[in-house]
Design a protein around this motif. Structure first.
Motif, PDB file in Angstrom:
ATOM      1  N   GLY A  48       0.822  -1.208   0.000  1.00  0.00           N
ATOM      2  CA  GLY A  48       0.000   0.000   0.000  1.00  0.00           C
ATOM      3  C   GLY A  48       0.853   1.253   0.000  1.00  0.00           C
ATOM      4  N   VAL A  49       0.257   2.332  -0.457  1.00  0.00           N
ATOM      5  CA  VAL A  49       0.877   3.649  -0.353  1.00  0.00           C
ATOM      6  C   VAL A  49       0.116   4.396   0.733  1.00  0.00           C
ATOM      7  N   ILE A  50       0.841   4.854   1.749  1.00  0.00           N
ATOM      8  CA  ILE A  50       0.232   5.538   2.887  1.00  0.00           C
ATOM      9  C   ILE A  50       0.617   7.008   2.836  1.00  0.00           C
ATOM     10  N   VAL A  51      -0.392   7.882   2.803  1.00  0.00           N
ATOM     11  CA  VAL A  51      -0.184   9.324   2.897  1.00  0.00           C
ATOM     12  C   VAL A  51      -1.129   9.856   3.962  1.00  0.00           C
ATOM     13  N   GLY A  52      -0.698  10.913   4.647  1.00  0.00           N
ATOM     14  CA  GLY A  52      -1.565  11.461   5.675  1.00  0.00           C
ATOM     15  C   GLY A  52      -1.099  12.813   6.157  1.00  0.00           C
ATOM     16  N   ALA A  53      -1.842  13.326   7.113  1.00  0.00           N
ATOM     17  CA  ALA A  53      -1.552  14.654   7.640  1.00  0.00           C
ATOM     18  C   ALA A  53      -2.142  14.804   9.032  1.00  0.00           C
ATOM     19  N   SER A  54      -1.594  15.779   9.752  1.00  0.00           N
ATOM     20  CA  SER A  54      -2.193  16.130  11.035  1.00  0.00           C
ATOM     21  C   SER A  54      -3.526  16.815  10.773  1.00  0.00           C
ATOM     22  N   SER A  55      -4.402  16.715  11.745  1.00  0.00           N
ATOM     23  CA  SER A  55      -5.744  17.276  11.618  1.00  0.00           C
ATOM     24  C   SER A  55      -6.148  17.883  12.958  1.00  0.00           C
ATOM     25  N   PHE A  56      -6.934  18.926  12.918  1.00  0.00           N
ATOM     26  CA  PHE A  56      -7.368  19.576  14.149  1.00  0.00           C
ATOM     27  C   PHE A  56      -8.300  18.667  14.952  1.00  0.00           C
ATOM     28  N   GLU A  57      -9.323  18.150  14.293  1.00  0.00           N
ATOM     29  CA  GLU A  57     -10.283  17.251  14.926  1.00  0.00           C
ATOM     30  C   GLU A  57     -10.814  16.297  13.864  1.00  0.00           C
ATOM     31  N   ALA A  58     -11.626  15.337  14.281  1.00  0.00           N
ATOM     32  CA  ALA A  58     -12.252  14.406  13.352  1.00  0.00           C
ATOM     33  C   ALA A  58     -13.743  14.355  13.645  1.00  0.00           C
ATOM     34  N   ILE A  59     -14.516  13.987  12.649  1.00  0.00           N
ATOM     35  CA  ILE A  59     -15.954  13.811  12.830  1.00  0.00           C
ATOM     36  C   ILE A  59     -16.280  12.357  12.556  1.00  0.00           C
ATOM     37  N   HIS A  60     -16.943  11.708  13.518  1.00  0.00           N
ATOM     38  CA  HIS A  60     -17.338  10.313  13.387  1.00  0.00           C
ATOM     39  C   HIS A  60     -18.747  10.157  13.932  1.00  0.00           C
ATOM     40  N   LYS A  61     -19.660   9.716  13.062  1.00  0.00           N
ATOM     41  CA  LYS A  61     -21.064   9.515  13.450  1.00  0.00           C
ATOM     42  C   LYS A  61     -21.641  10.753  14.132  1.00  0.00           C
ATOM     43  N   GLY A  62     -21.327  11.912  13.576  1.00  0.00           N
ATOM     44  CA  GLY A  62     -21.879  13.153  14.090  1.00  0.00           C
ATOM     45  C   GLY A  62     -21.180  13.725  15.309  1.00  0.00           C
ATOM     46  N   LEU A  63     -20.159  13.064  15.797  1.00  0.00           N
ATOM     47  CA  LEU A  63     -19.435  13.546  16.968  1.00  0.00           C
ATOM     48  C   LEU A  63     -18.096  14.144  16.542  1.00  0.00           C
ATOM     49  N   VAL A  64     -17.704  15.239  17.170  1.00  0.00           N
ATOM     50  CA  VAL A  64     -16.395  15.840  16.937  1.00  0.00           C
ATOM     51  C   VAL A  64     -15.422  15.201  17.929  1.00  0.00           C
ATOM     52  N   LEU A  65     -14.355  14.619  17.391  1.00  0.00           N
ATOM     53  CA  LEU A  65     -13.409  13.875  18.216  1.00  0.00           C
ATOM     54  C   LEU A  65     -12.004  14.452  18.083  1.00  0.00           C
ATOM     55  N   ASN A  66     -11.197  14.280  19.140  1.00  0.00           N
ATOM     56  CA  ASN A  66      -9.773  14.560  19.053  1.00  0.00           C
ATOM     57  C   ASN A  66      -9.048  13.362  19.639  1.00  0.00           C
ATOM     58  N   SER A  67      -7.736  13.347  19.552  1.00  0.00           N
ATOM     59  CA  SER A  67      -6.925  12.204  19.985  1.00  0.00           C
ATOM     60  C   SER A  67      -7.357  10.916  19.287  1.00  0.00           C
ATOM     61  N   CYS A  68      -7.407  10.987  17.960  1.00  0.00           N
ATOM     62  CA  CYS A  68      -7.805   9.820  17.187  1.00  0.00           C
ATOM     63  C   CYS A  68      -7.171   9.887  15.799  1.00  0.00           C
ATOM     64  N   ALA A  69      -7.385   8.846  15.033  1.00  0.00           N
ATOM     65  CA  ALA A  69      -6.958   8.826  13.638  1.00  0.00           C
ATOM     66  C   ALA A  69      -8.152   8.439  12.776  1.00  0.00           C
ATOM     67  N   THR A  70      -8.270   9.081  11.648  1.00  0.00           N
ATOM     68  CA  THR A  70      -9.284   8.736  10.663  1.00  0.00           C
ATOM     69  C   THR A  70      -8.556   8.103   9.489  1.00  0.00           C
ATOM     70  N   VAL A  71      -8.965   6.887   9.134  1.00  0.00           N
ATOM     71  CA  VAL A  71      -8.285   6.144   8.078  1.00  0.00           C
ATOM     72  C   VAL A  71      -9.259   5.857   6.951  1.00  0.00           C
ATOM     73  N   SER A  72      -8.800   6.087   5.727  1.00  0.00           N
ATOM     74  CA  SER A  72      -9.572   5.762   4.536  1.00  0.00           C
ATOM     75  C   SER A  72      -8.704   4.878   3.652  1.00  0.00           C
ATOM     76  N   ALA A  73      -9.216   3.716   3.278  1.00  0.00           N
ATOM     77  CA  ALA A  73      -8.458   2.797   2.429  1.00  0.00           C
ATOM     78  C   ALA A  73      -9.229   2.559   1.137  1.00  0.00           C
ATOM     79  N   THR A  74      -8.536   2.662   0.014  1.00  0.00           N
ATOM     80  CA  THR A  74      -9.141   2.443  -1.296  1.00  0.00           C
ATOM     81  C   THR A  74      -8.302   1.427  -2.054  1.00  0.00           C
ATOM     82  N   VAL A  75      -8.943   0.361  -2.527  1.00  0.00           N
ATOM     83  CA  VAL A  75      -8.280  -0.645  -3.336  1.00  0.00           C
ATOM     84  C   VAL A  75      -8.675  -0.400  -4.785  1.00  0.00           C
ATOM     85  N   PHE A  76      -7.677  -0.287  -5.655  1.00  0.00           N
ATOM     86  CA  PHE A  76      -7.910  -0.047  -7.073  1.00  0.00           C
ATOM     87  C   PHE A  76      -7.679  -1.333  -7.854  1.00  0.00           C
ATOM     88  N   GLU A  77      -8.495  -1.566  -8.884  1.00  0.00           N
ATOM     89  CA  GLU A  77      -8.322  -2.756  -9.702  1.00  0.00           C
ATOM     90  C   GLU A  77      -7.441  -2.502 -10.914  1.00  0.00           C
TER      91      GLU A  77
END
Length: 167
Positions: A48-77
């Motif tokens: 895999g190729v991993i790229v990322g960045a720092s973020s101020f906060e995250a939103i998960h299920k309508g909640l604003v969160l900090n001290s977490c990581a948000t991960v998105s994975a995409t598999v290409f054919e």
């Protein structure tokens, strides 16, 4: 694992070329935990190729969160995912050109790029990137953030980069 503690595994093609893009955004300043997370992802998904960045906060299920990581994975054919990083530079236009020249092929369709907030002039970087990439290449991405914008970073594979660009 998900926020609920569920284990998640990705199915990745058996091709030798990289076809997995993992984007990760860290709403945390705990560099030890961030490094452990990057090391774990790199070990688990070596193709895999991993790229990322720092973020101020995250939103998960309508909640604003900090001290977490948000991960998105995409598999290409039918796509090869390529990645690159650049560190410690002064000319944002030049670094944009350099990233495009070393990353783009004639048929490159998209570039996803993230920059830290303190060492990059975003407009100059984008101008350099677009000047050296194929004409119809879509550019997406963003600027890393933190509450103060002074301690931002980007990530490539298992490397934390305080002054630089990932694409």
């Amino acid at each position: 694992k998900t926020a609920e503690g569920e284990k998640v595994e990705l199915t990745v093609c058996k091709k030798k070329k990289k076809n997995l893009l993992i984007q990760i955004f860290f709403a945390s300043n705990n560099l030890n935990w961030i490094q452990e997370t990057l090391d774990d992802l790199t070990k688990r998904y070596p193709n895999g190729v991993i790229v990322g960045a720092s973020s101020f906060e995250a939103i998960h299920k309508g909640l604003v969160l900090n001290s977490c990581a948000t991960v998105s994975a995409t598999v290409f054919e039918d796509t090869v995912v390529m990645g690159r990083y650049e560190e410690s530079f002064e000319d944002s236009f030049y670094i944009g050109q350099n990233v495009a020249k070393k990353l783009c092929l004639e048929n490159t369709k998209a570039i996803i790029a993230f920059t830290d907030a303190s060492s990059i002039n975003g407009e100059e970087f984008l101008n350099g990137l677009s000047s050296a990439s194929p004409k119809k290449t879509v550019v997406a991405g963003g600027l890393a953030s933190t509450p103060t914008f002074a301690d931002t970073f980007v990530a490539f594979q298992n490397k934390i980069i305080k002054n630089g660009v990932v694409a």
